[in-house]
Design a protein around this motif. Structure first.
Motif, PDB file in Angstrom:
ATOM      1  N   LEU A  33       3.699   4.214  -9.711  1.00  0.00           N
ATOM      2  CA  LEU A  33       2.799   3.097  -9.526  1.00  0.00           C
ATOM      3  C   LEU A  33       3.256   1.981 -10.098  1.00  0.00           C
ATOM      4  O   LEU A  33       3.416   1.792 -11.147  1.00  0.00           O
ATOM      5  N   ASP A  37      -1.351  -0.924  -7.931  1.00  0.00           N
ATOM      6  CA  ASP A  37      -1.332   0.218  -7.164  1.00  0.00           C
ATOM      7  C   ASP A  37      -2.613   1.001  -7.255  1.00  0.00           C
ATOM      8  O   ASP A  37      -3.238   1.294  -6.464  1.00  0.00           O
ATOM      9  N   TRP A  96       0.658  -1.193  -0.005  1.00  0.00           N
ATOM     10  CA  TRP A  96      -0.036  -0.020   0.174  1.00  0.00           C
ATOM     11  C   TRP A  96       0.921   1.426   0.085  1.00  0.00           C
ATOM     12  O   TRP A  96       0.397   2.165   0.021  1.00  0.00           O
TER      13      TRP A  96
END
Length: 137
Positions: free
Chosen positions: A48, A52, A15
């Motif tokens: 990313l 993601d 995350w």
């Protein structure tokens, strides 16, 4: 977006990118609340990794408002589940993504009528009303 995506926890490294963007959103929301100034975060410019973006979108969720603007290709706008946080997905005529942005604002700019369009609308309505008074449609 996967229904199985979960919200981040403090120790979940998967995350990290989403959390960094969520912190940007939090700062932009605070600034909006304090000053009224809006902000955009270009998600295509963010580092990313695979998955993601899906995790971020799942975490933001969906609100009640969606719109599509058709101009040189579709632009899809939707409210996230967080008030004041909008997603704006610009695509070309072949439906290829050009940009994907988070817009932190009371209302997304793309859905606002520009002042020059409002001025033209007054003239258009005056002309139509004049035609109606003169017996036209």
């Amino acid at each position: 977006m996967s229904d199985q995506a979960s919200k981040p926890t403090a120790d979940d490294p998967e995350w990290d990118a989403a959390k960094a963007i969520l912190h940007q959103v939090r700062l932009a929301l605070g600034h909006l609340a304090d000053t009224g100034e809006t902000a955009q975060i270009d998600l295509r410019a963010q580092p990313l990794a695979p998955g993601d973006l899906e995790r971020l979108l799942a975490w933001l969720g969906r609100g009640e408002v969606e719109a599509t603007v058709t101009a040189l290709g579709p632009t899809r706008v939707w409210e996230s589940a967080v008030p004041g946080v909008w997603l704006v997905d610009h695509r070309d005529a072949d439906d290829e993504r050009l940009t994907l942005q988070i817009e932190v604002a009371p209302f997304p700019d793309i859905l606002r009528s520009p002042p020059q369009d409002i001025e033209q609308a007054v003239a258009t309505l005056d002309a139509r009303l004049g035609a109606a008074v003169d017996g036209g449609p």
